[in-house]
Design a protein around this motif. Structure first.
Motif, PDB file in Angstrom:
ATOM      1  N   PHE A 191       0.897  -1.251   0.072  1.00  0.00           N
ATOM      2  CA  PHE A 191      -0.049  -0.094  -0.003  1.00  0.00           C
ATOM      3  C   PHE A 191       0.961   1.312  -0.073  1.00  0.00           C
ATOM      4  O   PHE A 191       0.490   2.152  -0.751  1.00  0.00           O
ATOM      5  N   ALA A 192       1.707   1.327   0.838  1.00  0.00           N
ATOM      6  CA  ALA A 192       3.000   2.312   0.797  1.00  0.00           C
ATOM      7  C   ALA A 192       3.742   2.520  -0.378  1.00  0.00           C
ATOM      8  O   ALA A 192       3.767   3.690  -0.992  1.00  0.00           O
ATOM      9  N   ALA A 193       3.876   1.413  -1.046  1.00  0.00           N
ATOM     10  CA  ALA A 193       4.729   1.513  -2.225  1.00  0.00           C
ATOM     11  C   ALA A 193       3.811   2.174  -3.534  1.00  0.00           C
ATOM     12  O   ALA A 193       4.316   2.742  -4.352  1.00  0.00           O
ATOM     13  N   LYS A 194       2.593   1.708  -3.380  1.00  0.00           N
ATOM     14  CA  LYS A 194       1.426   2.308  -4.307  1.00  0.00           C
ATOM     15  C   LYS A 194       1.372   3.763  -4.145  1.00  0.00           C
ATOM     16  O   LYS A 194       1.442   4.458  -5.160  1.00  0.00           O
ATOM     17  N   ARG A 195       1.151   4.174  -2.980  1.00  0.00           N
ATOM     18  CA  ARG A 195       1.296   5.774  -2.567  1.00  0.00           C
ATOM     19  C   ARG A 195       2.640   6.418  -3.076  1.00  0.00           C
ATOM     20  O   ARG A 195       2.399   7.435  -3.605  1.00  0.00           O
ATOM     21  N   LEU A 196       3.819   5.985  -2.943  1.00  0.00           N
ATOM     22  CA  LEU A 196       4.824   6.330  -3.379  1.00  0.00           C
ATOM     23  C   LEU A 196       4.810   6.313  -4.963  1.00  0.00           C
ATOM     24  O   LEU A 196       5.223   7.373  -5.441  1.00  0.00           O
ATOM     25  N   SER A 197       4.560   5.373  -5.644  1.00  0.00           N
ATOM     26  CA  SER A 197       4.414   5.463  -7.068  1.00  0.00           C
ATOM     27  C   SER A 197       3.317   6.521  -7.469  1.00  0.00           C
ATOM     28  O   SER A 197       3.705   7.229  -8.384  1.00  0.00           O
ATOM     29  N   GLN A 198       2.271   6.609  -6.746  1.00  0.00           N
ATOM     30  CA  GLN A 198       1.408   7.929  -7.293  1.00  0.00           C
ATOM     31  C   GLN A 198       2.118   9.107  -6.961  1.00  0.00           C
ATOM     32  O   GLN A 198       1.780   9.988  -7.812  1.00  0.00           O
ATOM     33  N   LEU A 227       4.767  13.845  -9.446  1.00  0.00           N
ATOM     34  CA  LEU A 227       5.938  14.656  -9.401  1.00  0.00           C
ATOM     35  C   LEU A 227       6.050  14.849 -10.591  1.00  0.00           C
ATOM     36  O   LEU A 227       6.761  15.924 -11.228  1.00  0.00           O
ATOM     37  N   VAL A 228       6.313  13.863 -11.269  1.00  0.00           N
ATOM     38  CA  VAL A 228       6.898  13.843 -12.816  1.00  0.00           C
ATOM     39  C   VAL A 228       5.848  14.651 -13.803  1.00  0.00           C
ATOM     40  O   VAL A 228       6.216  15.357 -14.575  1.00  0.00           O
ATOM     41  N   ALA A 229       4.728  14.360 -13.466  1.00  0.00           N
ATOM     42  CA  ALA A 229       3.571  15.136 -14.383  1.00  0.00           C
ATOM     43  C   ALA A 229       3.818  16.616 -14.163  1.00  0.00           C
ATOM     44  O   ALA A 229       3.545  17.498 -15.085  1.00  0.00           O
ATOM     45  N   ASP A 230       4.029  17.024 -12.645  1.00  0.00           N
ATOM     46  CA  ASP A 230       3.979  18.388 -12.636  1.00  0.00           C
ATOM     47  C   ASP A 230       5.273  19.050 -13.156  1.00  0.00           C
ATOM     48  O   ASP A 230       5.123  20.146 -13.815  1.00  0.00           O
ATOM     49  N   TYR A 231       6.518  18.107 -13.303  1.00  0.00           N
ATOM     50  CA  TYR A 231       7.766  18.649 -13.930  1.00  0.00           C
ATOM     51  C   TYR A 231       7.477  18.633 -15.361  1.00  0.00           C
ATOM     52  O   TYR A 231       7.954  19.856 -15.712  1.00  0.00           O
ATOM     53  N   GLU A 232       6.823  17.736 -15.815  1.00  0.00           N
ATOM     54  CA  GLU A 232       6.739  18.193 -17.443  1.00  0.00           C
ATOM     55  C   GLU A 232       5.748  18.904 -17.836  1.00  0.00           C
ATOM     56  O   GLU A 232       5.757  19.647 -18.857  1.00  0.00           O
ATOM     57  N   ALA A 233       4.635  19.377 -17.160  1.00  0.00           N
ATOM     58  CA  ALA A 233       3.836  20.583 -17.152  1.00  0.00           C
ATOM     59  C   ALA A 233       4.647  21.671 -17.109  1.00  0.00           C
ATOM     60  O   ALA A 233       4.539  22.770 -17.672  1.00  0.00           O
ATOM     61  N   LYS A 241       8.145  17.486 -21.718  1.00  0.00           N
ATOM     62  CA  LYS A 241       7.819  16.191 -21.731  1.00  0.00           C
ATOM     63  C   LYS A 241       9.413  15.594 -21.573  1.00  0.00           C
ATOM     64  O   LYS A 241      10.155  16.149 -22.125  1.00  0.00           O
ATOM     65  N   LEU A 242       9.479  14.662 -20.831  1.00  0.00           N
ATOM     66  CA  LEU A 242      10.764  13.962 -20.538  1.00  0.00           C
ATOM     67  C   LEU A 242      10.979  12.656 -21.705  1.00  0.00           C
ATOM     68  O   LEU A 242       9.611  11.985 -21.931  1.00  0.00           O
TER      69      LEU A 242
END
Length: 65
Positions: A41-48, A53-59, A63-64
Motif C-alpha cells: 500500500f505504501a509502495a502504491k502511494r509512493l508510485s502515485q 511529481l513527474v507530471a508536474d515537472y513535465e507541465a 515532456k521527458l
C-alpha cells in the motif's frame, strides 16, 4: 526492486564499474547503500506521488524522453 505478498523492497547502491570501459556488461558490481522496505500500500502511494511529481515537472518544463 523485489516484492512478496507482504512487502516491496527497493535497493539503492552504486555501480562500481560505471567508468571502466573494459568491464564486462554481464558483470555488474553494485555496492548496496540503502534498502527501503514498504508495504504494498505504501509502495502504491509512493508510485502515485512520483507519478504526480513527474507530471508536474513535465507541465512546467516539457515532456521527458
Amino acid at each position: 526492486a523485489t516484492s512478496t505478498r507482504e512487502e516491496v523492497v527497493l535497493n539503492f547502491g552504486l555501480n562500481q564499474n560505471w567508468d571502466q570501459p573494459t568491464a564486462r556488461p554481464d558483470e555488474l558490481e553494485v555496492d548496496l547503500q540503502h534498502r527501503v522496505v514498504l508495504s504494498p500500500f505504501a509502495a502504491k502511494r509512493l508510485s502515485q506521488a512520483l507519478g504526480q511529481l513527474v507530471a508536474d515537472y513535465e507541465a512546467r518544463y516539457g515532456k521527458l524522453g
